[in-house]
Design an enzyme around this catalytic site. Structure first.
Site, PDB file in Angstrom:
ATOM      1  N   ASN A  16      -8.029  -2.921  14.310  1.00  0.00           N
ATOM      2  CA  ASN A  16      -9.422  -3.067  13.855  1.00  0.00           C
ATOM      3  C   ASN A  16      -9.589  -4.175  12.816  1.00  0.00           C
ATOM      4  OD1 ASN A  16      -8.297  -2.013  11.551  1.00  0.00           O
ATOM      5  ND2 ASN A  16      -9.597  -0.195  11.435  1.00  0.00           N
ATOM      6  N   ASP A  38       0.833  -1.211   0.000  1.00  0.00           N
ATOM      7  CA  ASP A  38       0.000   0.000   0.000  1.00  0.00           C
ATOM      8  C   ASP A  38       0.862   1.253   0.000  1.00  0.00           C
ATOM      9  OD1 ASP A  38       0.884  -0.179   2.682  1.00  0.00           O
ATOM     10  OD2 ASP A  38      -0.973  -1.127   3.313  1.00  0.00           O
ATOM     11  N   GLU A  62     -10.017  -1.497   5.126  1.00  0.00           N
ATOM     12  CA  GLU A  62     -10.635  -1.188   6.408  1.00  0.00           C
ATOM     13  C   GLU A  62     -11.949  -1.965   6.594  1.00  0.00           C
ATOM     14  OE1 GLU A  62      -8.952   0.219   8.505  1.00  0.00           O
ATOM     15  OE2 GLU A  62      -7.961   2.057   7.861  1.00  0.00           O
ATOM     16  N   HIS A  83      -7.802  -4.523  10.012  1.00  0.00           N
ATOM     17  CA  HIS A  83      -7.455  -4.220   8.614  1.00  0.00           C
ATOM     18  C   HIS A  83      -6.182  -4.962   8.219  1.00  0.00           C
ATOM     19  CE1 HIS A  83      -4.953  -0.413   9.769  1.00  0.00           C
ATOM     20  NE2 HIS A  83      -4.131  -1.391   9.504  1.00  0.00           N
TER      21      HIS A  83
HETATM   22  C1  F6R Z   1       0.903  -0.984   6.355  1.00  0.00           C
HETATM   23  C2  F6R Z   1      -0.124  -2.014   6.424  1.00  0.00           C
HETATM   24  C3  F6R Z   1      -0.967  -2.117   7.635  1.00  0.00           C
HETATM   25  C4  F6R Z   1      -0.143  -2.538   8.847  1.00  0.00           C
HETATM   26  C5  F6R Z   1      -1.014  -2.538  10.108  1.00  0.00           C
HETATM   27  C6  F6R Z   1      -0.208  -2.890  11.344  1.00  0.00           C
HETATM   28  O1  F6R Z   1       1.606  -1.063   5.132  1.00  0.00           O
HETATM   29  O2  F6R Z   1      -0.298  -2.755   5.505  1.00  0.00           O
HETATM   30  O3  F6R Z   1      -2.011  -3.038   7.431  1.00  0.00           O
HETATM   31  O4  F6R Z   1       0.387  -3.815   8.626  1.00  0.00           O
HETATM   32  O5  F6R Z   1      -1.578  -1.274  10.267  1.00  0.00           O
HETATM   33  O6  F6R Z   1       0.728  -1.892  11.573  1.00  0.00           O
HETATM   34  P1  F6R Z   1       1.826  -2.043  12.705  1.00  0.00           P
HETATM   35  O7  F6R Z   1       2.716  -3.158  12.284  1.00  0.00           O
HETATM   36  O8  F6R Z   1       2.547  -0.731  12.709  1.00  0.00           O
HETATM   37  O9  F6R Z   1       1.104  -2.326  13.960  1.00  0.00           O
END
Ligand code: F6R
Length: 241
Positions: free
Chosen positions: A135, A67, A142, A137
């Site tokens: 959450n 992303d 989302e 995702h």
């Molecule tokens: C970011 C992404 C998100 C993260 C998720 C967890 O490129 O794909 O889905 O993997 O927000 O983030 P952390 O590892 O910072 O808790």
């Protein structure tokens, strides 16, 4: 879903890097898709060490980013490209032309999405690495988004912006939109490795293991994929009986 329980974040990072190095060794060429965020940083570090000690090589590896934020001029410090480049690409022997990023600095984001989908079609993902949001995702898919989307523009949930505020100076600087590989793109990967670490993710892990497939909890889409490895540490398991 195979669940691998390890002691802590360090073991989780070592385990994930070993699985990736193992698959690189097995195949002549490999295509991987990578997330950013705190969770994969330890794994990136282990991969850098493995390359430096000649235990693995990225010479024939192609890497796609999962992303990218919108409204961040390309290469700026908060971009996902900058982050993964800093922690991984700049320190390993990957060829520049084998790094695929989502160019949200361009004006026509629909074209950016279509172009990325075309690249993904031409380069099927062997390993998709994922973190998870509190959450549920994955990528920036989302809650309550469609599971039937490939790369698309996604409005970030307020909870996601709050959680990611730590990478920015203030909540106002956290973008409201991102372009993300969709659930449909993610599920095409041959092998998915989901990393879940820390008590802040305990509830997400519990929901993943107890819920049915539902768009309310995006990570639940993984339940029906034939080859998912979930690596969890003890603190992420603190909500399980
Ligand atoms: C970011 C992404 C998100 C993260 C998720 C967890 O490129 O794909 O889905 O993997 O927000 O983030 P952390 O590892 O910072 O808790």
């Amino acid at each position: 879903m195979e669940l691998i329980k390890v002691k802590d974040y360090e073991e989780l990072s070592v385990k994930a890097a070993k699985i990736i190095s193992g698959e690189i060794a097995e195949k002549k060429t490999l295509t991987i898709a990578l997330p950013s965020g705190s969770t994969p940083v330890g794994m990136f570090h282990e991969l850098v060490n493995a390359v430096n000690s000649k235990k693995t090589t990225f010479k024939n590896v192609k890497a796609f980013l999962l992303d990218e934020y919108c409204d961040i001029k390309y290469n700026k410090e908060q971009s996902i490209k900058y982050f993964v480049n800093y922690h991984l690409f700049s320190q390993i022997n990957i060829e520049e032309e084998n790094i695929f990023t989502i160019k949200t600095d361009e004006d026509d984001l629909n074209k950016v999405c279509n172009d990325y989908n075309k690249l993904l079609e031409e380069n099927p993902i062997d390993i998709q690495v994922l973190g998870i949001g509190a959450n549920g995702h994955i990528g920036f898919n989302e809650p309550n988004g469609s599971f039937d989307l490939e790369t698309h523009i996604s409005k970030l949930a307020f909870k996601t912006r709050l959680d990611n505020q730590r990478f920015f100076n203030s909540i106002n600087e956290v973008p409201s939109y991102a372009v993300t590989m969709g659930i449909k793109s993610i599920l095409k990967a041959k092998h998915i490795i989901l990393l879940i670490s820390g008590a802040a993710k305990a509830d997400a892990l519990k929901r993943l293991l107890t819920l049915e497939v539902s768009e309310e909890f995006p990570a639940s889409c993984l339940i029906n994929h034939p080859n998912v490895t979930v690596i969890v540490d003890e603190s992420a398991c603190s909500g399980l009986k």
